[in-house]
Design a protein around this motif. Structure first.
Motif, PDB file in Angstrom:
ATOM      1  N   MET A  26       0.827  -1.212   0.000  1.00  0.00           N
ATOM      2  CA  MET A  26       0.000   0.000   0.000  1.00  0.00           C
ATOM      3  C   MET A  26       0.861   1.262   0.000  1.00  0.00           C
ATOM      4  O   MET A  26       0.471   2.289  -0.527  1.00  0.00           O
ATOM      5  N   ARG A  27       2.061   1.177   0.578  1.00  0.00           N
ATOM      6  CA  ARG A  27       2.923   2.362   0.606  1.00  0.00           C
ATOM      7  C   ARG A  27       3.379   2.770  -0.790  1.00  0.00           C
ATOM      8  O   ARG A  27       3.913   3.853  -0.981  1.00  0.00           O
ATOM      9  N   TYR A  28       3.218   1.880  -1.776  1.00  0.00           N
ATOM     10  CA  TYR A  28       3.558   2.200  -3.166  1.00  0.00           C
ATOM     11  C   TYR A  28       2.314   2.465  -4.020  1.00  0.00           C
ATOM     12  O   TYR A  28       2.383   2.423  -5.244  1.00  0.00           O
ATOM     13  N   GLY A  29       1.191   2.662  -3.359  1.00  0.00           N
ATOM     14  CA  GLY A  29      -0.035   2.958  -4.092  1.00  0.00           C
ATOM     15  C   GLY A  29      -0.754   1.722  -4.590  1.00  0.00           C
ATOM     16  O   GLY A  29      -1.681   1.838  -5.393  1.00  0.00           O
ATOM     17  N   VAL A  30      -0.329   0.541  -4.110  1.00  0.00           N
ATOM     18  CA  VAL A  30      -0.896  -0.709  -4.623  1.00  0.00           C
ATOM     19  C   VAL A  30      -1.782  -1.350  -3.548  1.00  0.00           C
ATOM     20  O   VAL A  30      -1.272  -1.777  -2.504  1.00  0.00           O
ATOM     21  N   PRO A  31      -3.101  -1.410  -3.792  1.00  0.00           N
ATOM     22  CA  PRO A  31      -3.974  -2.083  -2.818  1.00  0.00           C
ATOM     23  C   PRO A  31      -3.791  -3.590  -2.905  1.00  0.00           C
ATOM     24  O   PRO A  31      -3.209  -4.100  -3.862  1.00  0.00           O
ATOM     25  N   ARG A  32      -4.308  -4.302  -1.920  1.00  0.00           N
ATOM     26  CA  ARG A  32      -4.131  -5.752  -1.911  1.00  0.00           C
ATOM     27  C   ARG A  32      -4.853  -6.437  -3.077  1.00  0.00           C
ATOM     28  O   ARG A  32      -4.409  -7.462  -3.571  1.00  0.00           O
ATOM     29  N   SER A  33      -5.989  -5.892  -3.510  1.00  0.00           N
ATOM     30  CA  SER A  33      -6.864  -6.548  -4.496  1.00  0.00           C
ATOM     31  C   SER A  33      -7.279  -7.917  -3.973  1.00  0.00           C
ATOM     32  O   SER A  33      -7.486  -8.085  -2.788  1.00  0.00           O
ATOM     33  N   ALA A 252     -11.988  -3.801  -2.674  1.00  0.00           N
ATOM     34  CA  ALA A 252     -10.738  -4.542  -2.905  1.00  0.00           C
ATOM     35  C   ALA A 252      -9.656  -3.765  -3.666  1.00  0.00           C
ATOM     36  O   ALA A 252      -8.479  -3.873  -3.360  1.00  0.00           O
ATOM     37  N   ASP A 253     -10.054  -2.987  -4.680  1.00  0.00           N
ATOM     38  CA  ASP A 253      -9.070  -2.271  -5.502  1.00  0.00           C
ATOM     39  C   ASP A 253      -9.024  -0.790  -5.135  1.00  0.00           C
ATOM     40  O   ASP A 253      -8.758   0.066  -5.981  1.00  0.00           O
ATOM     41  N   HIS A 254      -9.266  -0.474  -3.857  1.00  0.00           N
ATOM     42  CA  HIS A 254      -9.334   0.919  -3.406  1.00  0.00           C
ATOM     43  C   HIS A 254      -8.051   1.682  -3.711  1.00  0.00           C
ATOM     44  O   HIS A 254      -6.956   1.124  -3.726  1.00  0.00           O
ATOM     45  N   GLN A 255      -8.202   2.993  -3.913  1.00  0.00           N
ATOM     46  CA  GLN A 255      -7.008   3.838  -3.938  1.00  0.00           C
ATOM     47  C   GLN A 255      -6.413   3.829  -2.536  1.00  0.00           C
ATOM     48  O   GLN A 255      -7.136   3.618  -1.559  1.00  0.00           O
ATOM     49  N   THR A 256      -5.093   4.035  -2.436  1.00  0.00           N
ATOM     50  CA  THR A 256      -4.448   3.878  -1.128  1.00  0.00           C
ATOM     51  C   THR A 256      -4.411   5.168  -0.319  1.00  0.00           C
ATOM     52  O   THR A 256      -4.157   5.125   0.875  1.00  0.00           O
TER      53      THR A 256
ATOM     54  N   TYR B 137       2.899   7.847  -1.901  1.00  0.00           N
ATOM     55  CA  TYR B 137       2.248   7.273  -3.085  1.00  0.00           C
ATOM     56  C   TYR B 137       0.737   7.297  -2.838  1.00  0.00           C
ATOM     57  O   TYR B 137       0.287   7.237  -1.687  1.00  0.00           O
ATOM     58  N   GLY B 138      -0.034   7.331  -3.921  1.00  0.00           N
ATOM     59  CA  GLY B 138      -1.484   7.265  -3.744  1.00  0.00           C
ATOM     60  C   GLY B 138      -2.178   7.247  -5.078  1.00  0.00           C
ATOM     61  O   GLY B 138      -1.530   7.264  -6.125  1.00  0.00           O
ATOM     62  N   PHE B 139      -3.488   7.217  -5.039  1.00  0.00           N
ATOM     63  CA  PHE B 139      -4.352   7.281  -6.211  1.00  0.00           C
ATOM     64  C   PHE B 139      -4.307   6.005  -7.035  1.00  0.00           C
ATOM     65  O   PHE B 139      -5.335   5.382  -7.251  1.00  0.00           O
ATOM     66  N   ALA B 140      -3.124   5.602  -7.484  1.00  0.00           N
ATOM     67  CA  ALA B 140      -3.012   4.391  -8.309  1.00  0.00           C
ATOM     68  C   ALA B 140      -1.588   3.857  -8.159  1.00  0.00           C
ATOM     69  O   ALA B 140      -0.697   4.585  -7.719  1.00  0.00           O
ATOM     70  N   PRO B 141      -1.360   2.595  -8.533  1.00  0.00           N
ATOM     71  CA  PRO B 141      -0.019   2.019  -8.361  1.00  0.00           C
ATOM     72  C   PRO B 141       1.080   2.871  -8.992  1.00  0.00           C
ATOM     73  O   PRO B 141       0.993   3.246 -10.154  1.00  0.00           O
ATOM     74  N   GLY B 142       2.100   3.195  -8.193  1.00  0.00           N
ATOM     75  CA  GLY B 142       3.243   3.926  -8.701  1.00  0.00           C
ATOM     76  C   GLY B 142       3.053   5.427  -8.800  1.00  0.00           C
ATOM     77  O   GLY B 142       3.963   6.129  -9.236  1.00  0.00           O
ATOM     78  N   TYR B 143       1.885   5.951  -8.386  1.00  0.00           N
ATOM     79  CA  TYR B 143       1.680   7.409  -8.410  1.00  0.00           C
ATOM     80  C   TYR B 143       2.389   8.013  -7.205  1.00  0.00           C
ATOM     81  O   TYR B 143       1.843   8.057  -6.106  1.00  0.00           O
ATOM     82  N   ALA B 144       3.638   8.471  -7.431  1.00  0.00           N
ATOM     83  CA  ALA B 144       4.453   9.039  -6.351  1.00  0.00           C
ATOM     84  C   ALA B 144       4.288  10.555  -6.351  1.00  0.00           C
ATOM     85  O   ALA B 144       4.571  11.211  -7.350  1.00  0.00           O
TER      86      ALA B 144
END
Lengths: 310, 229
Positions: A26-33, A252-256, B137-144
């Motif tokens: 999640m710290r990289y913007g990736v939810p668990r899905s 499940a695919d929430h923004q972080t 990071y937030g919003f979407a994967p890799g959005y730093a």
């Protein structure tokens, strides 16, 4: 044991490969899905003796039709009250059988439920992203969405006659209309009247849903317009309220992270039942303390496949 | 909240997390406290700790409710916040991100220049002069989200999002800059395009940045962009 090859004849929107998900990013913007209803997904796998988080197919209300091109494979269907048509049989979810070359398998919505799961006795071959085959909907990364023409290969596939049984739908897998929440963490952005309206009002599911979240219809609970907050962390279950007073439960695919205040957070142990509600179904919120929340999670864990929760 | 509110504030989040808020605005000193706790948790995780999610002014601490609870997590966090700072380690060299400001790849550069009362070249120089840090990071994967855009080119968000903005776009809004990883709608201003991938595809280092990293942009021309894409 050999490969079994399936072809997708039809897949509705939001039908995708899922597994246990990709925790810890999640710290990289990736939810668990992972599956919207994790308990039903685990049940389908466990019915076949698979690990609870083995890759399988998440079927939405859009439905799915598969044809078996070659081989034979045991399968299990769990989640919701869907209708399963296969080899001249018409049954509900919550059973296991064998799919053989030339046969069709149709899964479509039945009397209740929004999500249904299909697991195979074998290893569903699917692309991985960051160690997981779960499909992240907005990027399409992971195992991927299914569409007409998609080929599915199941390695080490086997018929599984000993497991061709019906298994009852657990009570915990039924839709849940009362959601336990902890209030906040941004409760301070709401008047006490808005918090009371949130907790006492009757809410309804809407058609605005996807794997990221579902919008609810209900009382106006707009946050104080004058306040501004820096974007902060969001979890699965966060109840976020936009400036116009519309509440969304993140899934499940929430923004972080997000910049709208969260009036409450739904307990994770209530989310599997919540997602099985359908548009226009009523839903209510009930506040619990942090200590009660932990106790409820531990009670729910006793009734769930232990392997899934770790 | 009113002036009486004192930070840090600890809040329970469902059965599985606490949120620790160090302030209610975007500021380097507040973010430094987020980073301090984030690093301390990584160095000394408590029993049941799963992951932490640092943001501008708050950090989410996620734990296993079967073996831990909010009170345990809060007391672990309070103890780590109170620790003396660890001995200073040399900051890693800034991560370099390539950027091409070619007109075709920078559809909003002229508008930003007009709004800022600068020439497009001066906007580019201001952007390159920024000293950026990954705040979250937030919003979407890799959005730093990179903080550090110079004040001369701070822009409010557009009133409405523009659809279909290409992955790799270099976007600015207010003090923030980011390099998008997906083709998505955005209300931020597109001032360039980068061939540098934040989602690297390298399993050993799947994300180009960690929160807290410093970042510098390096200008490339169109030929350099095409060669690197």
């Amino acid at each position: 044991m050999t490969d079994t090859v399936l072809s997708v004849s039809f897949a509705g929107p939001h039908v995708s490969v899922q597994d246990a998900g990709r925790p810890g990013l999640m710290r990289y913007g990736v939810p668990r899905s992972g599956p919207m209803d994790r308990r039903s997904f685990a049940a389908a796998n466990l019915a076949l003796g698979n690990p609870a988080g083995a890759p399988g197919i998440e079927v939405s209300m859009g439905g799915l039709v598969l044809q078996c091109l070659s081989g034979a494979v045991g399968f299990a269907v769990a989640g919701g009250g869907f209708i399963v048509e296969h080899a001249g049989d018409r049954r509900g979810s919550w059973h296991a059988a064998t799919l053989r070359a030339g046969e069709h398998l149709t899964i479509r919505p039945g009397p209740w439920g929004s999500w249904c799961y299909l697991a195979f006795a074998g290893r569903l071959q699917a692309p991985q992203w960051l160690g997981s085959a779960s499909t992240h909907a907005i990027s399409g990364l992971g195992g991927g969405r299914l569409a007409a023409g998609t080929r599915l290969v199941i390695a080490d596939a086997a018929p599984h006659p000993a497991r061709e049984v019906e298994f009852p739908c657990p009570v915990a897998a039924r839709p849940r209309r009362e959601l336990r929440v902890t209030l906040g963490p941004q409760q301070r952005f709401f008047s006490s009247r808005a918090v009371a309206a949130f907790l006492t009002g009757e809410w309804r599911m809407t058609d605005a849903w996807d794997r990221m979240g579902v919008r609810l219809a209900g009382p106006q609970i707009a946050p104080h317009a004058a306040l501004d907050m820096p974007s902060g962390p969001i979890t699965r279950g966060s109840v976020q309220v936009a400036g116009d007073g519309v509440a969304t439960v993140l899934l499940a695919d929430h923004q972080t992270t997000g910049g709208y205040p969260r009036i409450a957070t739904v307990l994770d142990c209530d989310l599997d039942g919540f997602v099985q509600l359908r548009p226009r179904d009523p839903v209510r919120f009930r506040p619990v303390s942090a200590r009660q929340a932990v106790a409820l999670a531990r009670t729910a864990a006793i009734a769930a496949p232990a392997a899934w929760l770790r | 909240m009113g002036p009486g509110r004192s930070f840090p504030v600890f809040s329970p989040v469902a059965e599985h997390s606490i949120l620790v808020e160090f302030g209610d605005r975007i500021a380097p000193d507040i973010h430094a406290r987020v980073l301090q706790l984030d690093r301390a948790l990584a160095a000394a995780p408590f029993d049941g700790f799963i992951e932490s999610v640092p943001a501008y002014a708050a950090i989410l601490i996620h734990f296993d409710p079967l073996t831990c609870d909010h009170r345990t997590a809060e007391s672990a966090a309070r103890q780590l916040i109170g620790q003396p700072a660890p001995p200073a380690v040399p900051a890693p060299a800034p991560r370099e991100v390539l950027v091409c400001y070619d007109d075709e790849l920078a559809p909003d550069l002229a508008a930003v220049a007009r709004a800022a009362g600068l020439s497009p070249e001066a906007v580019i120089n201001a952007h390159l002069a920024g000293r950026y840090e990954v705040f979250m990071y937030g919003f979407a994967p890799g959005y730093a989200y990179l903080a550090g855009v110079p004040g001369a080119i701070h822009m409010p968000r557009k009133p409405a999002a523009v659809r279909g903005v290409a992955a790799g776009s270099v976007l600015i809004a207010g003090p923030q800059c980011l390099v998008s990883t997906l083709t998505m709608p955005t209300g931020w201003w597109v001032i360039g395009r980068s061939p540098s991938r934040i989602l690297t595809g390298d399993p050993g280092r799947p994300f180009l940045f960690d929160v807290g990293d410093r970042v510098r942009f390096r200008r490339i021309d169109r030929a350099g962009f095409e060669a690197a894409t």
